[in-house]
Design an enzyme around this catalytic site. Structure first.
Site, mmCIF file in Angstrom:
data_model
loop_
_atom_site.group_PDB
_atom_site.id
_atom_site.type_symbol
_atom_site.label_atom_id
_atom_site.label_comp_id
_atom_site.label_asym_id
_atom_site.label_seq_id
_atom_site.Cartn_x
_atom_site.Cartn_y
_atom_site.Cartn_z
ATOM 1 N N HIS A 1 0.835 -1.206 0.000
ATOM 2 C CA HIS A 1 0.000 0.000 0.000
ATOM 3 C C HIS A 1 0.870 1.257 0.000
ATOM 4 O O HIS A 1 0.650 2.190 -0.788
ATOM 5 C CB HIS A 1 -0.905 -0.050 1.234
ATOM 6 C CG HIS A 1 -1.705 1.184 1.486
ATOM 7 N ND1 HIS A 1 -3.057 1.271 1.193
ATOM 8 C CD2 HIS A 1 -1.364 2.389 2.024
ATOM 9 C CE1 HIS A 1 -3.500 2.470 1.530
ATOM 10 N NE2 HIS A 1 -2.496 3.173 2.044
ATOM 11 N N GLU A 2 1.871 1.284 0.877
ATOM 12 C CA GLU A 2 2.708 2.479 1.000
ATOM 13 C C GLU A 2 3.561 2.708 -0.244
ATOM 14 O O GLU A 2 3.743 3.848 -0.689
ATOM 15 C CB GLU A 2 3.589 2.363 2.247
ATOM 16 C CG GLU A 2 2.820 2.385 3.566
ATOM 17 C CD GLU A 2 2.053 3.681 3.772
ATOM 18 O OE1 GLU A 2 2.490 4.715 3.247
ATOM 19 O OE2 GLU A 2 1.008 3.647 4.446
#
Length: 647
Positions: A264-265
């Site tokens: 996600h990051e």
């Protein structure tokens, strides 16, 4: 469709495990069922907590933290689209090396390799043609640019260290310092000249494990962002991911959650960020937001980021049903880039939907930087982790609409004779692209190709995948061999009974429970005496693999070949049934099949000269001459010996 986000991460043992991919038909879960069975009833009930992780507060880097318009050596971006996978170079900060051994091993040998491998396979890019060499930061954050000069000049001095987020960039990744100290141009470069830079990469990710202020004030595992953008397409070429050391867990049950968080990051750093919306391009490479003379869009000082146009994000009002039969006005922000609109309309079956709604709650960093949780619940890029994150086609569409990351949803190799073989996506079977020519043009909505190699433009409407219920979308498909109409075997590598006959096994393949599909770099050749045989259908084959402390090993006959890195070419030369089999195989990623893998390295230099024992069937002319000379020399001696006996 939605790709599995957290599971299927790698397997131990000598053979491959399950597929790393799973597809489901929905992006979100509509209900939660608590199934209680097979348990003895107790006097007290067990409390069940239904919650979510803290929201992701993606920190859009400030104007002083990002360097725009970075000049790269050579023509770094090719104008035409080339189907090549994204290449991410991971560089670990010394803070990672200082972690406890079990945490260091988790981060370097499992967590990031698996996350990066997933993203590299998911995204494709316009292929670069040069070396990434990052700009230096300025000591005062003040700089000037000269007309027709791609570099920026610091006023006074360059900073002692250039950082990407909290991580210090190694000197060997930096351009030479260039300064302006007043007076007339030209002003030159000072200090250490341009360093080596990073070759064979599209994006550099600096990974740290620093106990930063954010780690102490926020309940987060990690955070990430971009730090430098190249000049041509404003594409992020460098970013960072920092792990909060106290939040790194080595508990096996927490690994899937950490893995999904890291993915996600990193996607934030690659392009899903409100700070990059103003830098999105259309499919022709034109900016979707207008630019000033310096090549940058307008800056919104109240938001602290570059202001996007309404071609990217649009503010709209919805009529909102609330209690007491009242309707109120509800303001939302929609991401309205073309592919996102297309996928959102398909997903919600709403042909007039204007775009995909962005999050409007959660505070700075959550708002605008994620999809609306109410609509996409467990999608990978919503603002908090609730359950089983999946990456949807809507996020893939956004990454494609950045103008940098692209998706290739279908294969484009024409099924012909001979066959050009490849591997099924899960690498468990030999496959062939089912693209074919139809006798009449396909319906307009199923005509996907603007060009195909060797096919005239007027014939393109006739080409599509052979499976109608897949919307004629061509994909790599498992197949079977038939002889005179009778089934012989399939191409599933794991089935022992699919083993080809000895004298038809040109590629020295091995089918069985520990076998996987590998790409053949060249056609295999069988040699014996003066005979050379090769099979016209080639491109992939089934081979046994095993996991070892040194990495993934590929077995051909009884010989093992170590894969030091993905994409490594393995020259194969073995004897089998009186024949010499020569060919080349491409190494897969170790993480595709093994639970633990060492860091990738360049393979050691090997002596590829083949030393083979003499074959009894050898037809060497020199050997024949030698035998005749030997007999000729022995004949007079034998004749003299017989004459002596006679007398």
């Amino acid at each position: 469709m939605a790709a599995e986000w957290g599971g299927g991460v790698g397997y131990s043992g000598s053979g491959p495990g399950r597929s790393r991919w799973r597809w489901s038909g929905s992006v979100w879960v509509r209900s939660v069922l608590l199934l209680l069975g097979g348990l003895r009833a107790s006097a007290t009930s067990t409390p069940v907590s239904l919650g979510s992780s803290p929201p992701c507060r993606h920190h859009v880097p400030s104007d002083t933290e990002v360097i725009n318009k970075v000049h790269l050596k050579a023509n770094h971006v090719v104008k035409r689209d080339v189907d090549e996978h994204l290449r991410i170079k991971t560089v670990y900060d010394k803070s990672v090396e200082e972690l406890l051994p079990e945490k260091k091993n988790l981060v370097k040998n499992k967590l990031f390799p698996q996350a990066i491998s997933y993203l590299e396979k998911t995204f494709q890019v316009r292929r670069p043609a040069g070396t990434i060499l990052l700009s230096r930061q300025c000591a005062t954050n003040q700089y000037l640019r000269k007309e027709n000069d791609p570099h920026r000049y610091c006023t006074g001095e360059c900073a002692a260290h250039t950082k990407c987020g909290p991580v210090i960039v190694p000197e060997e990744h930096l351009q030479q310092c260039r300064v302006y100290r007043g007076g007339k141009w030209p002003h030159g470069a000072v200090g250490v000249p341009d360093q080596e830079g990073i070759s064979d990469a599209d994006f550099v990710l600096y990974v740290g494990a620093l106990a930063t202020e954010r780690c102490s004030h926020e309940n987060i595992i990690s955070y990430a962002a971009y730090c430098q953008q190249e000049a041509n397409m404003d594409r992020p070429i460098a970013g960072y991911a920092n792990l909060c050391p106290n939040m790194i867990s080595t508990q096996p049950q927490e690994f899937v959650g950490m893995l999904s968080t890291v993915k996600h990051e990193v996607i934030h750093a690659l392009g899903f960020s409100a700070g990059l919306f103003a830098f999105y391009h259309d499919k022709d490479g034109n900016p979707l937001t207008s630019r000033f003379a310096d090549g940058l869009p307008p800056f919104n000082y109240s938001l602290g980021l570059y202001q996007w146009s309404d071609k990217v994000v649009r503010k709209v009002e919805r009529l909102w049903d609330v209690r007491d039969n009242k309707i109120v006005r509800h303001t939302v922000y929609l991401l309205v880039t073309p592919r996102v609109v297309e996928e959102a309309r398909k997903h919600f079956d709403c042909p007039v939907l204007e775009g995909m709604e962005l999050e409007n709650q959660g505070g700075v960093g959550t708002e605008l930087n994620h999809w609306e949780k109410r609509l996409l619940e467990n999608e990978a890029m919503t603002g908090s982790h609730t359950q089983n994150r999946v990456l949807s086609r809507i996020t893939l569409a956004l990454m494609e609409d950045t103008g940098r990351q692209m998706l290739s949803p279908y294969c484009d190799t024409l099924r012909s004779n001979p066959l050009q073989l490849t591997c099924r996506q899960d690498q468990r079977a030999v496959a062939v692209c089912n693209l074919q020519k139809f006798p009449k043009p396909l319906p307009q909505e199923y005509q996907y190709f603007d060009e195909l190699s060797g096919i005239p433009a007027e014939d393109l409407p006739y080409y599509g995948g052979s499976v109608e219920i897949a919307d004629y979308c061509p994909f790599s498909q498992e197949f079977s061999w038939h002889l005179s109409g009778e089934y012989q075997r399939s191409s599933d590598c794991r089935i022992l009974e699919n083993q080809p006959e000895i004298f038809k096994n040109y590629g020295a393949e091995k089918y069985g429970p520990h076998s996987v599909c590998l790409i053949q770099k060249s056609a295999f050749v069988m040699e014996k005496c003066e005979r050379k045989l090769s099979y016209p259908d080639w491109g992939s084959g089934c081979y046994q693999v095993s996991c070892s402390p040194q990495g993934l090993k590929v077995w051909v006959q009884d010989t093992s070949y170590l894969c030091s890195r993905a994409g490594q070419v393995l020259p194969v030369s073995i004897q089998m049934n009186g024949w010499i089999h020569d060919g080349n195989l491409l190494c897969p990623s170790c993480w595709d099949f093994c639970e633990l893998c060492p860091p990738e390295t360049d393979p050691p230099a090997t002596n590829l000269t083949r030393a083979l024992p003499l074959d009894l069937c050898s037809c060497s002319s020199s050997l024949v001459v030698t035998l005749w000379l030997l007999l000729g020399n022995l004949f007079p001696l034998l004749a003299g010996f017989l004459l002596c006996i006679w007398h």
